[in-house]
Enzyme design. Structure first.
Site, short mmCIF file in Angstrom:
data_model
loop_
_atom_site.label_atom_id
_atom_site.label_comp_id
_atom_site.label_asym_id
_atom_site.label_seq_id
_atom_site.Cartn_x
_atom_site.Cartn_y
_atom_site.Cartn_z
N SER A 113 0.85 -1.19 0.00
CA SER A 113 0.00 0.00 0.00
C SER A 113 0.89 1.25 0.00
O SER A 113 1.78 1.39 0.84
CB SER A 113 -0.88 0.01 1.25
OG SER A 113 -1.39 1.32 1.46
N HIS B 136 -0.85 -1.14 -4.29
CA HIS B 136 -2.20 -1.06 -3.70
C HIS B 136 -2.47 0.41 -3.40
O HIS B 136 -1.76 1.05 -2.62
CB HIS B 136 -2.19 -1.91 -2.42
CG HIS B 136 -3.47 -1.92 -1.65
ND1 HIS B 136 -4.47 -2.84 -1.84
CD2 HIS B 136 -3.91 -1.11 -0.64
CE1 HIS B 136 -5.45 -2.62 -0.98
NE2 HIS B 136 -5.14 -1.57 -0.24
N ASP C 159 -5.05 3.17 -2.00
CA ASP C 159 -6.21 3.33 -1.11
C ASP C 159 -6.93 4.64 -1.39
O ASP C 159 -6.38 5.71 -1.16
CB ASP C 159 -5.73 3.32 0.35
CG ASP C 159 -5.22 1.96 0.77
OD1 ASP C 159 -6.01 1.01 0.78
OD2 ASP C 159 -4.01 1.85 1.06
N MET D 48 -9.91 7.05 -0.30
CA MET D 48 -10.77 7.31 0.87
C MET D 48 -11.50 8.63 0.67
O MET D 48 -10.89 9.61 0.23
CB MET D 48 -9.91 7.42 2.13
CG MET D 48 -9.05 6.20 2.38
SD MET D 48 -8.10 6.45 3.90
CE MET D 48 -7.20 4.90 3.95
N HIS E 224 -8.16 0.07 -3.92
CA HIS E 224 -9.02 -0.28 -2.78
C HIS E 224 -9.87 0.94 -2.48
O HIS E 224 -9.39 1.94 -1.93
CB HIS E 224 -8.13 -0.67 -1.59
CG HIS E 224 -8.89 -0.96 -0.33
ND1 HIS E 224 -8.28 -1.04 0.91
CD2 HIS E 224 -10.21 -1.20 -0.11
CE1 HIS E 224 -9.20 -1.31 1.82
NE2 HIS E 224 -10.37 -1.41 1.24
N MET F 296 -12.36 2.87 -0.49
CA MET F 296 -13.07 3.03 0.79
C MET F 296 -13.95 4.26 0.64
O MET F 296 -13.70 5.32 1.22
CB MET F 296 -12.05 3.18 1.92
CG MET F 296 -11.41 1.84 2.28
SD MET F 296 -9.86 2.03 3.17
CE MET F 296 -8.76 2.25 1.79
N MET G 202 -10.65 -7.29 5.63
CA MET G 202 -9.89 -6.23 6.32
C MET G 202 -9.43 -6.75 7.68
O MET G 202 -10.23 -7.28 8.45
CB MET G 202 -10.77 -4.98 6.52
CG MET G 202 -11.03 -4.18 5.26
SD MET G 202 -9.56 -3.62 4.37
CE MET G 202 -8.75 -2.58 5.59
N GLY H 107 -0.73 1.73 9.57
CA GLY H 107 0.00 1.67 10.83
C GLY H 107 -0.76 1.11 12.02
O GLY H 107 -0.31 1.24 13.15
N ASP I 204 -5.56 -7.03 4.45
CA ASP I 204 -5.09 -5.65 4.41
C ASP I 204 -5.20 -5.06 5.80
O ASP I 204 -6.31 -4.97 6.36
CB ASP I 204 -5.94 -4.86 3.40
CG ASP I 204 -5.51 -3.42 3.25
OD1 ASP I 204 -4.49 -3.01 3.84
OD2 ASP I 204 -6.24 -2.67 2.54
N GLY J 282 -2.06 -4.10 9.02
CA GLY J 282 -1.18 -4.68 10.03
C GLY J 282 -0.37 -5.89 9.56
O GLY J 282 0.10 -6.68 10.39
N GLY K 199 1.56 -1.88 4.11
CA GLY K 199 1.88 -0.48 3.91
C GLY K 199 3.10 -0.08 4.71
O GLY K 199 4.23 -0.02 4.19
C1 DX5 Z 1 -6.19 0.93 5.60
C2 DX5 Z 1 -5.73 0.69 4.19
C3 DX5 Z 1 -4.49 -0.07 4.11
C4 DX5 Z 1 -3.29 0.55 4.80
C5 DX5 Z 1 -2.46 -0.57 5.29
O1 DX5 Z 1 -7.50 1.30 5.64
O2 DX5 Z 1 -6.72 -0.01 3.46
O3 DX5 Z 1 -4.18 -0.48 2.78
O4 DX5 Z 1 -2.53 1.40 4.00
O5 DX5 Z 1 -1.42 -0.07 6.05
P1 DX5 Z 1 -0.63 -0.97 7.11
O6 DX5 Z 1 0.02 -2.10 6.34
O7 DX5 Z 1 0.35 -0.02 7.68
O8 DX5 Z 1 -1.62 -1.48 8.10
ZN ZN Z 2 -6.11 -0.88 1.51
#
Ligand code: DX5
Ligand code: ZN
Length: 219
Positions: free
Chosen positions: A8, A31, A33, A35, A64, A66, A135, A143, A173, A175, A195
């Site tokens: 990500s 990837h 994201d 939002m 992705h 959101m 998820m 993070g 996706d 952590g 990410g």
């Molecule tokens: C969170 C995103 C993820 C995020 C993952 O809502 O969809 O793709 O960037 O980041 P890490 O790997 O740090 O959890």
């Molecule tokens: Zn994502």
């Protein structure tokens, strides 16, 4: 099962997107994201930035979304050339029609479930999609810590896919790191988004490789 690594770029150095993505040419996808500050309490970027990443032509884009009103907005992400477009089940009124529209625009279809959304009502939809995203954090931010409580849902999803003899992939996706990727792989995931683990590492390329090897050993 093959392993797919999709870093990500949410928390990379976004003023230098091209050079950041060039660090991870050994990944399978970037990837991205999207939002909208409604579906999740955070705002990232939209179609123009996604198009710019596609134009760089470094890695195929795994979008992705959101965002609310996926029925209206998601097809455009396929139309501009994302390799894969994932919408949230909670944000789609007609997920089957939407999946078919994304396919018609030439992209693979992903459907995502928030942590509190059960897979059971969506099992009949699996033949319509290419990927189910479980998820493993509440969507919205990078993070956060991996939710181990999602492991049974990953397993149930994988079992439903196998029982129906489908080729649907299972993405996780949130952590994902060297500490958690094996758990997700053992539970049945085969597409891994990471990410912060990748972009906070000293050597992002090396981190992608390390995650891939760990996942392969536990798939
Ligand atoms: C969170 C995103 C993820 C995020 C993952 O809502 O969809 O793709 O960037 O980041 P890490 O790997 O740090 O959890
Ligand atoms: Zn994502």
């Amino acid at each position: 099962m093959g392993v797919t690594i999709s870093p990500s770029i949410l928390n990379c150095d976004i003023a230098n997107l091209a050079s950041e993505i060039k660090k991870i040419t050994n990944a399978d996808y970037a990837h991205v994201d999207v939002m909208d500050n409604h579906f999740v309490p955070n705002l990232s970027w939209g179609l123009p930035v996604v198009e710019a990443v596609i134009r760089q032509n470094i890695l195929p884009v795994d979008a992705h979304l959101m965002i609310e009103d996926a029925d209206r907005w998601a097809p455009a992400y396929a139309e501009v050339g994302c390799d894969s477009v994932t919408f949230h089940a909670e944000a789609a009124v007609a997920p089957i029609r939407l999946a078919r529209e994304i396919h018609r625009q030439g992209a693979k279809v992903g459907m995502a479930l928030r942590p509190a959304t059960d897979i059971t009502p969506y099992i009949e939809l699996l033949p319509e999609i290419d990927m189910l995203l479980v998820m493993t954090v509440e969507p919205g931010f990078g993070g956060q810590s991996f939710l181990e409580s999602m492991l049974p849902k990953i397993r149930r999803t994988r079992d439903a896919i196998s029982a129906a003899n489908l080729q649907v992939t299972v993405q996780v996706d949130g952590g994902i790191s060297r500490d958690t990727i094996a758990l997700a792989a053992e539970a049945g995931a085969d597409v891994f988004v990471a990410g912060s683990a990748v972009f906070k590492a000293e050597d992002a390329y090396n981190e992608v490789e390390a995650l891939r090897q760990l996942a392969k050993a536990h798939c």
